[in-house]
Design a protein around this motif. Structure first.
Motif: not given
Ligand code: ADP
Ligand code: ADP
Length: 226
Positions: A129-153
């Motif tokens: 959670r406290d890591t800058p996005a650029r440090m994430l692996s490709g798969g983690m970045k993909r999951r971050l995209m999904i988390a962001r898309a779901l925030v407003h349910e």
């Protein structure tokens, strides 16, 4: 009302190329739906129009009964979008990326914080959670995209080639997550050029080719015919 209703959708780009030749598509609430087709078929163009990032030439699109032109903000509220390209700020922290998105939807801070934690935990990103996005692996970045898309349910989640370039192990865990949220009530539409992905995950499949829908049926029926 349908989760997604598309009628007579056409797109001619400014270079005169017609990418969509008048497509009709209906996706029912609760469905897990694949828009399957080869590269260049018109999948991203369709997604672009649904999410109001690409201007359509003709036709109508509504999301849970809300027309994307005349009821733009209501339609947006119902839609969560996961584009193909990572488009968050690479220097921002993972949790901030999700929380800031909640801000765009006017979600109160405490609720946004709670929702962010829940999503990051579900998507196995809480430790980052406290890591800058650029440090994430490709798969983690993909999951971050999904988390962001779901925030407003959103009631409808649309993913453009969600597992392109994702290795097989991670692909399976993403599939499981998507199945989980579909079972919890979220309608899902994904584009893919892998038949396997469509048949493993999706209840209904439309095949798009050269800007036309050439098949639109349930997965079992389609497999019988192939
Ligand atoms: P519109 O017709 O919706 O205004 P444009 O034709 O202006 O869209 O193109 C938008 C962007 O897409 C431009 O940056 C353009 O360079 C890019 N683009 C052009 N042709 C293609 C193509 N065949 N595939 C993908 N992107 C393209
Ligand atoms: P898919 O997602 O199925 O691979 P796209 O919707 O990206 O297909 O593209 C459909 C067709 O439209 C392709 O032939 C592509 O080159 C063309 N195209 C996409 N974007 C543009 C653009 N901005 N300008 C002109 N042609 C485009």
């Amino acid at each position: 009302t349908a989760a997604l209703a598309i009628t007579g959708l056409q797109k001619t780009y400014s270079n005169s190329f017609t990418a969509l030749k008048g497509i009709d598509l209906t996706v029912q609430p609760g469905d897990f739906f694949a828009l399957l087709g080869p590269n260049g078929a018109g999948k991203s163009t369709t997604i672009g129009i649904i999410s109001s990032l690409v201007k359509k030439t003709a036709g109508q699109v509504s999301i849970f009964g809300c027309d994307i032109d005349t009821q733009f903000s209501a339609a947006k509220q119902h839609l969560g979008l996961v584009p193909q390209e990572f488009n968050f700020h690479m220097f921002e922290k993972v949790s901030d990326i999700v929380i800031n998105q909640a801000g765009y939807y006017g979600i109160p801070k405490t609720q946004a914080t709670r929702r962010t934690q829940e999503l990051l935990q579900q998507l196995e990103l809480w430790d980052k959670r406290d890591t800058p996005a650029r440090m994430l692996s490709g798969g983690m970045k993909r999951r971050l995209m999904i988390a962001r898309a779901l925030v407003h349910e959103p009631k409808l989640l649309v993913l453009d080639e969600p597992t392109a370039g994702v290795d097989i192990e991670l692909r399976r865990s993403m599939w499981e997550f998507l199945q989980h949220i579909n079972q919890a009530g979220t309608t899902i539409i994904l584009t893919t050029h892998y038949l396997e992905e469509a048949e493993q995950l999706c209840r209904n499949i439309a095949i798009i080719n050269n800007g036309n829908i050439i098949e639109n049926t349930n997965t079992k029926e389609l497999l019988k015919r192939l």
